[in-house]
Design a protein around this motif. Structure first.
Motif, short mmCIF file in Angstrom:
data_model
loop_
_atom_site.label_atom_id
_atom_site.label_comp_id
_atom_site.label_asym_id
_atom_site.label_seq_id
_atom_site.Cartn_x
_atom_site.Cartn_y
_atom_site.Cartn_z
N ILE A 144 -6.79 17.30 -16.02
CA ILE A 144 -6.64 16.89 -14.62
C ILE A 144 -6.93 18.04 -13.69
CG2 ILE A 144 -4.95 16.20 -12.89
CD1 ILE A 144 -3.60 14.53 -15.12
N ILE A 145 -6.38 19.21 -14.00
CA ILE A 145 -6.62 20.39 -13.16
C ILE A 145 -8.09 20.78 -13.18
CG2 ILE A 145 -6.13 22.86 -12.95
CD1 ILE A 145 -3.28 22.21 -13.91
N LYS A 146 -8.68 20.77 -14.36
CA LYS A 146 -10.09 21.16 -14.50
C LYS A 146 -11.00 20.20 -13.75
CE LYS A 146 -11.93 20.76 -18.57
NZ LYS A 146 -12.39 20.95 -19.96
N CYS A 147 -10.69 18.91 -13.78
CA CYS A 147 -11.54 17.92 -13.12
C CYS A 147 -11.34 17.87 -11.61
CB CYS A 147 -11.29 16.54 -13.71
SG CYS A 147 -11.90 16.37 -15.39
N SER A 148 -10.14 18.18 -11.14
CA SER A 148 -9.90 18.10 -9.69
C SER A 148 -10.17 19.41 -8.96
CB SER A 148 -8.45 17.67 -9.43
OG SER A 148 -7.56 18.66 -9.92
N ALA A 149 -10.27 20.51 -9.68
CA ALA A 149 -10.46 21.82 -9.04
C ALA A 149 -11.70 21.92 -8.16
CB ALA A 149 -10.46 22.92 -10.09
N PRO A 150 -12.87 21.43 -8.58
CA PRO A 150 -14.04 21.55 -7.69
C PRO A 150 -13.85 20.84 -6.35
CG PRO A 150 -14.75 20.99 -9.89
CD PRO A 150 -13.27 20.88 -9.89
N MET A 151 -13.28 19.64 -6.37
CA MET A 151 -13.08 18.91 -5.12
C MET A 151 -12.03 19.59 -4.24
SD MET A 151 -14.88 16.93 -7.07
CE MET A 151 -13.87 16.46 -8.44
N LEU A 152 -10.98 20.10 -4.87
CA LEU A 152 -9.94 20.78 -4.10
C LEU A 152 -10.46 22.07 -3.47
CD1 LEU A 152 -6.89 20.27 -6.45
CD2 LEU A 152 -7.31 19.15 -4.26
N LEU A 153 -11.28 22.80 -4.20
CA LEU A 153 -11.86 24.03 -3.64
C LEU A 153 -12.82 23.73 -2.50
CD1 LEU A 153 -12.46 26.13 -6.87
CD2 LEU A 153 -10.79 26.53 -5.06
N VAL A 154 -13.62 22.67 -2.63
CA VAL A 154 -14.51 22.27 -1.54
C VAL A 154 -13.70 21.88 -0.32
CG1 VAL A 154 -16.12 20.45 -0.82
CG2 VAL A 154 -16.46 21.62 -2.99
N SER A 155 -12.65 21.11 -0.51
CA SER A 155 -11.79 20.70 0.60
C SER A 155 -11.14 21.91 1.27
CB SER A 155 -10.73 19.74 0.10
OG SER A 155 -9.86 19.37 1.13
N LEU A 156 -10.69 22.86 0.47
CA LEU A 156 -10.08 24.07 1.00
C LEU A 156 -11.07 24.87 1.84
CD1 LEU A 156 -7.58 26.00 0.95
CD2 LEU A 156 -8.70 27.10 -0.99
N CYS A 157 -12.27 25.05 1.32
CA CYS A 157 -13.29 25.83 2.05
C CYS A 157 -13.71 25.14 3.35
CB CYS A 157 -14.50 26.07 1.17
SG CYS A 157 -14.18 27.17 -0.21
N VAL A 158 -13.94 23.83 3.29
CA VAL A 158 -14.32 23.09 4.50
C VAL A 158 -13.18 23.11 5.50
CG1 VAL A 158 -14.89 20.79 5.39
CG2 VAL A 158 -16.03 21.66 3.35
N GLY A 159 -11.95 22.95 5.05
CA GLY A 159 -10.80 23.01 5.96
C GLY A 159 -10.67 24.36 6.62
N LEU A 160 -10.92 25.43 5.87
CA LEU A 160 -10.86 26.77 6.44
C LEU A 160 -11.94 26.98 7.48
CD1 LEU A 160 -9.50 29.55 6.35
CD2 LEU A 160 -11.15 30.17 4.56
N ILE A 161 -13.15 26.54 7.18
CA ILE A 161 -14.26 26.68 8.14
C ILE A 161 -13.99 25.89 9.41
CG2 ILE A 161 -16.70 26.12 8.50
CD1 ILE A 161 -17.09 26.83 5.50
N VAL A 162 -13.52 24.66 9.27
CA VAL A 162 -13.23 23.82 10.44
C VAL A 162 -12.07 24.43 11.23
CG1 VAL A 162 -12.38 21.56 11.17
CG2 VAL A 162 -14.18 21.72 9.46
#
Length: 89
Positions: free
Chosen positions: A17-35
């Motif tokens: 679960i962690i391995k499969c969700s990590a890419p989406m969570l990292l993308v969300s984190l980066c986009v949230g930080l940029i916004v």
């Protein structure tokens, strides 16, 4: 089936679960930080400005990484069902 078997299966499931969700969570984190930085610089405090780019980025990352995520989940389920006879002792 022993307690150790159940613990091993649960551990492997959580890791998958962690391995499969990590890419989406990292993308969300980066986009949230940029916004968030953009909102701070421009003093725009609109709530939908943070939501819409995150959703679009998550959908895009699912399109790009979906095949890899599905392969990981299928591998986990295949391994689980392959060892099914050993769980019935």
């Amino acid at each position: 089936m022993t307690v150790n078997d159940v613990t091993a299966i649960a551990e492997q499931a959580i890791f998958t679960i962690i391995k499969c969700s990590a890419p989406m969570l990292l993308v969300s984190l980066c986009v949230g930080l940029i916004v968030s930085i953009f909102q701070t610089v421009t003093s725009i405090q609109e709530q939908t400005l943070t939501f819409v780019p995150k959703v679009l980025a998550i959908f895009l990352s699912l399109i790009v990484m979906g095949h890899w995520v599905m392969n990981n989940m299928v591998d986990f389920m295949t391994e689980l069902w392959t060892d099914f006879n050993s769980y019935l002792r």
